[in-house]
Design an enzyme around this catalytic site. Structure first.
Site, PDB file in Angstrom:
ATOM      1  N   SER A 217       0.871  -1.255   0.026  1.00  0.00           N
ATOM      2  CA  SER A 217      -0.180  -0.063  -0.013  1.00  0.00           C
ATOM      3  C   SER A 217       1.062   1.263   0.112  1.00  0.00           C
ATOM      4  O   SER A 217       1.908   1.149   0.569  1.00  0.00           O
ATOM      5  CB  SER A 217      -0.923  -0.022   1.382  1.00  0.00           C
ATOM      6  OG  SER A 217      -1.795  -1.040   1.277  1.00  0.00           O
ATOM      7  N   VAL A 292       3.554 -11.420  17.430  1.00  0.00           N
ATOM      8  CA  VAL A 292       3.286 -12.777  17.740  1.00  0.00           C
ATOM      9  C   VAL A 292       4.408 -13.500  18.429  1.00  0.00           C
ATOM     10  O   VAL A 292       5.438 -13.438  17.802  1.00  0.00           O
ATOM     11  CB  VAL A 292       2.642 -13.506  16.152  1.00  0.00           C
ATOM     12  CG1 VAL A 292       2.064 -14.913  16.858  1.00  0.00           C
ATOM     13  CG2 VAL A 292       1.731 -12.809  15.496  1.00  0.00           C
ATOM     14  N   ASP A 293       4.058 -14.047  19.469  1.00  0.00           N
ATOM     15  CA  ASP A 293       4.840 -14.897  20.031  1.00  0.00           C
ATOM     16  C   ASP A 293       4.607 -16.338  20.425  1.00  0.00           C
ATOM     17  O   ASP A 293       3.435 -16.569  20.456  1.00  0.00           O
ATOM     18  CB  ASP A 293       5.373 -14.362  21.628  1.00  0.00           C
ATOM     19  CG  ASP A 293       6.173 -12.994  21.508  1.00  0.00           C
ATOM     20  OD1 ASP A 293       6.974 -12.865  20.515  1.00  0.00           O
ATOM     21  OD2 ASP A 293       5.510 -12.143  22.199  1.00  0.00           O
TER      22      ASP A 293
END
Length: 724
Positions: A217, A292-293
């Protein structure tokens, strides 16, 4: 036929008949009852909305109250895209496999794994204001009213839609924009290393697919300090698929309570997601910080329903997900799958072990609250207060307003993580100190407000190159635990080489730079071409010709280019594989494949790019400028005739301007038109020539501007039968 064989066949036939009977009986018992349209028709009387469609078919919704406008928009949106709105809701309910079959079962499982409906049921009343609940319920009522009037379009069991469905759609989709689905798929497939094999392609919010999705984008804001005429300008230019659950839809909403916006909406969203109101506007681009883990759990040897945490054995939270899967015709089956949760978050048991996942946005429902506040903000301070809600787990914001303020925010719910830990790798699941419980405050988010340079930009690149060098943020000022990306796209480099190189940007230049179709000298494309040119062609005549074509190519992907086809077909598989975390093919191999394709279908190695790169929609079939990762981004599907058919990239584009006196004007274009599904409508592809020609149409933002351009005016449900 021997008796034993005949008996066997009869037994098998009996078994099949028994199974089919069970399936049919079970289907009759468990199939949802048809919805009663009477309550949906009755609720429509609670609202007073007017729909005015302009000459391009774009709906302008008017009402005294915000809820009137939301209702009218839900109806108008359904007139143009009911099937997609319905599919979004079905997917969000975890029921897509009942419509799409086995391949959609993973989507339904993800809804259960993420606890979407547990979050909705627990927080809908407590975390959402009554005002927001009324608005999203009104939008749902508008969709329901349309469906009650067109029952043949509604899937069995879909109705009624409600406000919880709308909120759940945001809960489910927003984490996918920063790549949660890719991490979950990697764990599912045994590719558990977070830094390897995570693809930006191949999986969308709803269905696994082999079709690559647009990557990218663009957003730019320019203040009076950098404008040739003292204007403030904003480019809204998100790259999305041309169709589907995250394809843009354009509308203008106006209530007497101050909700007045124009811009892009997704199916199922009553809120303008990016665009402008009378006072300010913003553009969004996807960012990809590490949000995120993944934790590897130790299971109890004699009881796999327990996991180790801080030296003690803990029980998993456990429930069963019932997934209804369409088989064929009237046949379907319900499968049950275990859903586990630990203190960390959702748990996946794989052949490689058990893994828990913790992610930004887990348990969050206030996305709709934040979008509503953003839509109604009237100045920078109010807009910033809306951003401080921090309900949106990711997404960059490029901001501009009528006072000449501009800003860039690398927005994210950054986990408040422990320092000194490599959060990019798989974490031990037995240490509770690694389970973060909160997010960093908004003031810690990377942002630039009113830089001296007078411009900010983003094209899915690092936030540390967002304006002129002297005004950029410094990477060393931010903790490595935030996982902030450091990459640069070709588009970002071209933004620096166009907007960034021009200290006095006119309105015409602002537009022209957006449609740039060049690859930077410092791009991955240039590296691949250099590698191909460095190869010894020996006596290979075709290779010598190919190298000559690429050597003469100016790295411009316009329709007249004689080198773009060979270059793009050579480089795209290499770049895509690298982005997807796969081992990239050798450029010389992809060059050979490209040469063969072009020779076979076009009889030469250097057809014009417009012969190959096509825009198709209904009866429209046009050559189109642009290519992957250029500012005029076009991503194509490879056809059997050797051409490419554009399927995503540039879609809804908006140019917003406040002149030095603060007067607002905006122009836009959509890749197709307002009638996203109705091939018989004149608005099915009426904007396609504008889009291909890199032209725009006026946004009739006010009632006065709209007046001379009203093609239809009606109340929901009262549209003339002949209208399209």
């Amino acid at each position: 036929m021997p008796r034993i064989i005949k008996t066997g066949f009869l037994g098998l036939a009996g078994l099949v008949l028994t199974v089919l009977t069970v399936v049919l009986v079970r289907g009759a018992i468990e199939a949802p009852a048809p919805a009663d349209p009477a309550p949906m028709l009755a609720r429509a009387a609670n609202y007073d909305a007017t729909i005015k469609r302009d000459t391009w078919g774009v709906p302008h919704i008017f009402g005294k109250r915000d809820v009137d406008v939301a209702f009218g928009f839900g109806f108008a949106h359904s007139e143009d895209d009911f099937a997609t709105i319905q599919e979004v809701a079905i997917a969000t309910r975890g029921e897509l496999a009942s419509v799409k079959g086995e391949r959609a079962a993973i989507t339904d499982y993800l809804v259960n794994l993420m606890g979407v409906w547990e979050t909705v049921d627990a927080r809908y009343e407590s975390d959402l204001s009554p005002e927001v609940r009324r608005v999203i319920e009104a939008y749902a009522d508008g969709v329901n009213y349309y469906a009650a009037l067109h029952p043949e379009e509604a899937a069995s069991g879909f109705l009624p839609l409600n406000g919880k469905d709308v909120a759940a759609g945001f809960i489910f989709k927003t984490p996918f924009f920063y790549g949660l689905d890719k991490v979950l798929m990697a764990v599912f497939e045994g590719r558990v290393g977070k830094s390897g094999g995570l693809s930006k392609e191949g999986v969308d919010a709803f269905l696994p697919t082999d079709e690559p999705h647009p990557i990218g984008s663009n957003g730019v804001a320019v203040s009076p300090a950098r404008s040739a005429d003292g204007a403030t300008r904003l480019l809204v230019n998100s790259h999305q698929p041309f169709t589907g659950p995250v394809a843009w839809y354009e509308a203008v909403l106006e209530s007497d309570e101050g909700w007045h916006v124009a811009g892009g909406f997704f199916p199922g969203s009553p809120f303008m997601l990016h665009g402008h109101n009378a006072h300010l506007g913003w553009a969004n681009t996807v960012n990809e910080p590490d949000l995120v883990d993944v934790y590897q759990l130790t299971l109890k040897p004699d009881d796999e329903d327990q996991y180790l945490l801080d030296g003690e054995w803990w029980d998993f939270e456990k429930r069963m997900a019932r997934i209804r899967v369409k088989l064929w015709g009237p046949f379907w089956w319900t499968v049950e799958r275990e859903v586990l949760r630990s203190e960390h978050g959702p748990v996946l048991k794989t052949p490689n072990g058990a893994y828990a996942v913790r992610y930004a946005g887990i348990g969050e429902i206030r996305q709709v609250e934040q979008y509503y506040a953003l839509d109604k903000a009237t100045q920078l301070s109010e807009w910033m207060e809306a951003m401080k809600l921090q309900a949106l787990p990711s997404i960059n914001y490029l901001y501009a307003d009528r006072q000449g303020n501009i800003a860039y925010i690398y927005n994210a719910q950054f986990p408040d993580r422990k320092e000194g830990v490599d959060w990019s790798e798989i974490l031990p699941g037995d240490d509770s100190s690694l389970i973060w419980r909160d997010y960093l405050p908004f003031d810690d988010v990377p942002m630039i407000v009113n830089p001296n340079s007078g411009y900010v930009f983003n094209a899915n690149n690092t936030p540390f190159r967002a304006t002129a060098a002297n005004d950029n943020l410094r990477q060393e000022d931010f903790s490595e635990a935030l996982g902030i990306q450091s990459d640069m796209t070709n588009r970002a480099k071209r933004l620096e080489e166009t907007y960034g190189a021009d200290t006095s940007i006119s309105g015409e230049e602002f537009r022209r730079y957006k449609y740039d179709v060049s690859y930077s000298e410092d791009s991955r494309m240039a590296e691949i071409i250099d590698e191909v040119l460095a190869a010894d062609p020996g006596d290979d005549v075709d290779l010598k010709e190919a190298q000559a074509i690429l050597r003469a190519w100016d790295r411009v992907a316009n329709v007249e280019s004689r080198g773009a086809a060979l270059a793009v077909l050579t480089a795209e598989p290499v770049v895509t594989a690298g982005i997807s975390g796969q081992t990239p093919p050798a450029p010389m191999d992809t060059l050979r494949t490209a040469m063969n394709r072009l020779k076979t279908h076009f009889g030469r190695l250097d057809p014009e790019w417009g012969e190959v790169n096509r825009f198709r929609r209904g009866a429209v079939d046009l050559p189109v400028d642009g290519a992957p990762d250029v500012l005029r981004a076009i991503y194509g599907t490879r056809e059997e005739d050797g051409t490419l058919t554009a399927h995503g990239g540039d879609t809804f584009i908006m140019f917003v301007e406040w002149d030095k006196a603060g007067r607002l004007t905006s122009e836009s274009t959509h890749q197709f038109g307002s009638a996203t599904l109705d091939i018989s409508s004149p608005h099915y592809a009426d904007q396609a020539p504008l889009f291909v020609g890199k032209r725009t149409k006026p946004v009739f933002f006010t009632a006065e501007e709209l007046g001379p351009h009203i093609a239809e005016e009606y109340r929901p449900g009262k549209r003339a039968a002949a209208a399209n």
